[in-house]
Design an enzyme around this catalytic site. Structure first.
Site, short mmCIF file in Angstrom:
data_model
loop_
_atom_site.label_atom_id
_atom_site.label_comp_id
_atom_site.label_asym_id
_atom_site.label_seq_id
_atom_site.Cartn_x
_atom_site.Cartn_y
_atom_site.Cartn_z
N LYS A 12 0.87 -1.19 0.00
CA LYS A 12 0.00 0.00 0.00
C LYS A 12 0.90 1.23 0.00
CE LYS A 12 -4.56 0.40 0.45
NZ LYS A 12 -5.42 -0.38 -0.46
N THR A 57 -3.80 -5.51 0.53
CA THR A 57 -3.17 -4.19 0.74
C THR A 57 -4.03 -3.36 1.70
OG1 THR A 57 -4.18 -3.11 -1.17
CG2 THR A 57 -2.10 -4.27 -1.55
N ASP A 58 -5.33 -3.61 1.73
CA ASP A 58 -6.17 -2.88 2.69
C ASP A 58 -5.80 -3.27 4.13
OD1 ASP A 58 -8.51 -1.04 2.93
OD2 ASP A 58 -9.27 -2.74 4.10
N ARG A 177 -9.90 18.72 18.52
CA ARG A 177 -9.47 18.15 17.24
C ARG A 177 -8.13 18.75 16.88
NH1 ARG A 177 -12.92 21.59 12.55
NH2 ARG A 177 -12.23 23.62 13.31
N VAL A 224 -12.22 27.62 12.21
CA VAL A 224 -11.16 28.28 11.44
C VAL A 224 -11.57 29.73 11.20
CG1 VAL A 224 -9.95 28.29 9.22
CG2 VAL A 224 -10.43 26.11 10.37
N GLN A 225 -12.89 29.95 10.96
CA GLN A 225 -13.37 31.29 10.68
C GLN A 225 -13.00 32.26 11.82
OE1 GLN A 225 -14.97 28.47 9.99
NE2 GLN A 225 -16.35 28.68 8.26
N ASN A 251 -8.59 24.23 5.52
CA ASN A 251 -8.74 23.45 6.76
C ASN A 251 -8.30 22.03 6.43
OD1 ASN A 251 -9.49 22.51 9.25
ND2 ASN A 251 -11.70 22.63 8.90
N HIS A 253 -7.69 18.45 7.05
CA HIS A 253 -8.33 17.58 8.04
C HIS A 253 -7.41 16.43 8.48
CE1 HIS A 253 -11.91 19.79 7.06
NE2 HIS A 253 -11.85 19.41 5.80
O1 LIG Z 1 -13.55 25.36 11.45
C1 LIG Z 1 -14.31 24.84 10.62
N1 LIG Z 1 -15.04 25.61 9.80
C2 LIG Z 1 -15.90 25.09 8.86
O2 LIG Z 1 -16.55 25.85 8.10
C3 LIG Z 1 -15.99 23.70 8.78
N2 LIG Z 1 -16.70 22.87 8.00
C4 LIG Z 1 -16.38 21.61 8.37
O3 LIG Z 1 -16.83 20.57 7.83
N3 LIG Z 1 -15.46 21.62 9.37
C5 LIG Z 1 -15.21 22.91 9.66
N4 LIG Z 1 -14.38 23.48 10.56
#
Ligand SMILES: O=c1[nH]c(=O)c2[nH]c(=O)[nH]c2[nH]1
EC number: 1.7.3.3
Length: 294
Positions: A12, A57-58, A177, A224-225, A251, A253
């Site tokens: 993998k 491979t999984d 998170r 994040v905003q 963002n 993830h």
């Molecule tokens: O901080 C975040 N803003 C978002 O607009 C958003 N949308 C999402 O799916 N996760 C997050 N996290």
């Protein structure tokens, strides 16, 4: 007629993961990109189409996460790769040789005012400083300074709750998170600073301080905003010659993994770059005209 099969192997590629070890408030974080490859007595798969005894491979991918989780003490990339390589050979009788290649991203703990940050990291050597200048016949000079590819990450002090839920929403609400982004920021000067280097340094540390918070304990981000707005606000506060700030923050993830039913213990995450959220805004002093995205 049967042909010879002098080489065959399967594995993998690009299994990306984040591993966090929590020592009280002080967190240690690595991001690894793992490739596995197994040499095994699996000729029958090629010759006869029989998969008996094959380590899928999984399964190899899941094992990457499981072994990362089993490394209960903070370890080096070599120690992890050895544990993984040995696991395959010692677990599967048909596997004669395992090959594990791991790349570690250069996430470095941020030093803030001479103190190591509890849980804040920056990617070494990726940041680019930018300058956009216009000058016209009337003698009008406009300078927009900036930076891009400033990758920042914190292993805690971030959550996302209270958003709209409907039949398309599956995202769980969380109050802890990993938050990671590669920041692009530009700021336009109304007045030219006497020293562009000093203004740049003040702007960059304003961004870092608002993203990470103090070295001890950090600062909570509900989205994040909100963090983006506070980064821009901090920049306008600390760089008086600036009039408007543009910020773009993907963002990036890190998704909790429960490898094969094991409990997620805030330790192993799938590291992703796509798809990613994308948040941006322009923040200005009152009455100022926002500058265009460059
Ligand atoms: O901080 C975040 N803003 C978002 O607009 C958003 N949308 C999402 O799916 N996760 C997050 N996290």
């Amino acid at each position: 007629m049967a042909y010879a099969l002098p080489l065959h192997q399967h594995g993998k590629s690009k299994v990306r993961l984040g591993r966090v070890w929590r020592d009280g408030n002080v967190h240690h974080m690595v991001e690894w990109n793992v490739n596995t490859m197994l040499e095994s007595d699996m000729e029958h798969a090629f010759f006869k189409g029989e998969n008996t005894g094959m380590t899928a491979t999984d399964t190899q991918k899941n094992t990457v996460y499981v072994v990362a989780q089993r490394m209960s003490q903070k370890c080096t990339v070599e120690q992890f790769a050895i544990a993984l390589a040995q696991h395959f050979v010692l677990t599967y009788p048909l596997v004669s040789k395992s090959k594990v290649y791991v790349e570690q991203k250069p996430w470095n703990r941020v030093q803030m005012g001479g103190l190591p940050h509890d849980h804040g990291y920056a990617l070494a050597g990726t940041e680019v400083r930018t300058a956009y200048v216009t000058y016209d016949k009337a003698g009008k000079l406009e300078v927009t300074a900036g930076l891009k590819e400033l990758s920042l990450l914190k292993t805690t002090q971030s959550g996302y709750e209270g958003f709209l839920r409907d039949e398309y929403t599956v995202l769980p609400e969380v109050n802890d998170r990993i938050m990671a982004s590669t920041v692009t920021c530009t700021w336009k000067y109304t007045n030219q600073p006497t020293c562009y280097d000093a203004a740049f340094a003040a702007a960059k540390s304003a961004l870092l301080d608002a993203f990470l918070g103090p070295a001890k304990g950090g600062v909570y981000s509900p989205s994040v905003q909100y963090t983006l707005y506070n980064m821009a606000k901090n920049l306008l506060d600390r760089v008086p010659q600036s009039e408007s700030v543009f910020l773009n923050m993907p963002n990036l993830h890190f998704i909790p993994v429960n490898p094969v039913g094991s409990k997620f213990n805030n330790d192993v995450y799938v590291a992703t770059s796509e798809p990613h959220g994308n948040i941006e805004a322009v923040v200005t002093r009152r009455g100022m005209i926002p500058h265009a995205k460059l």
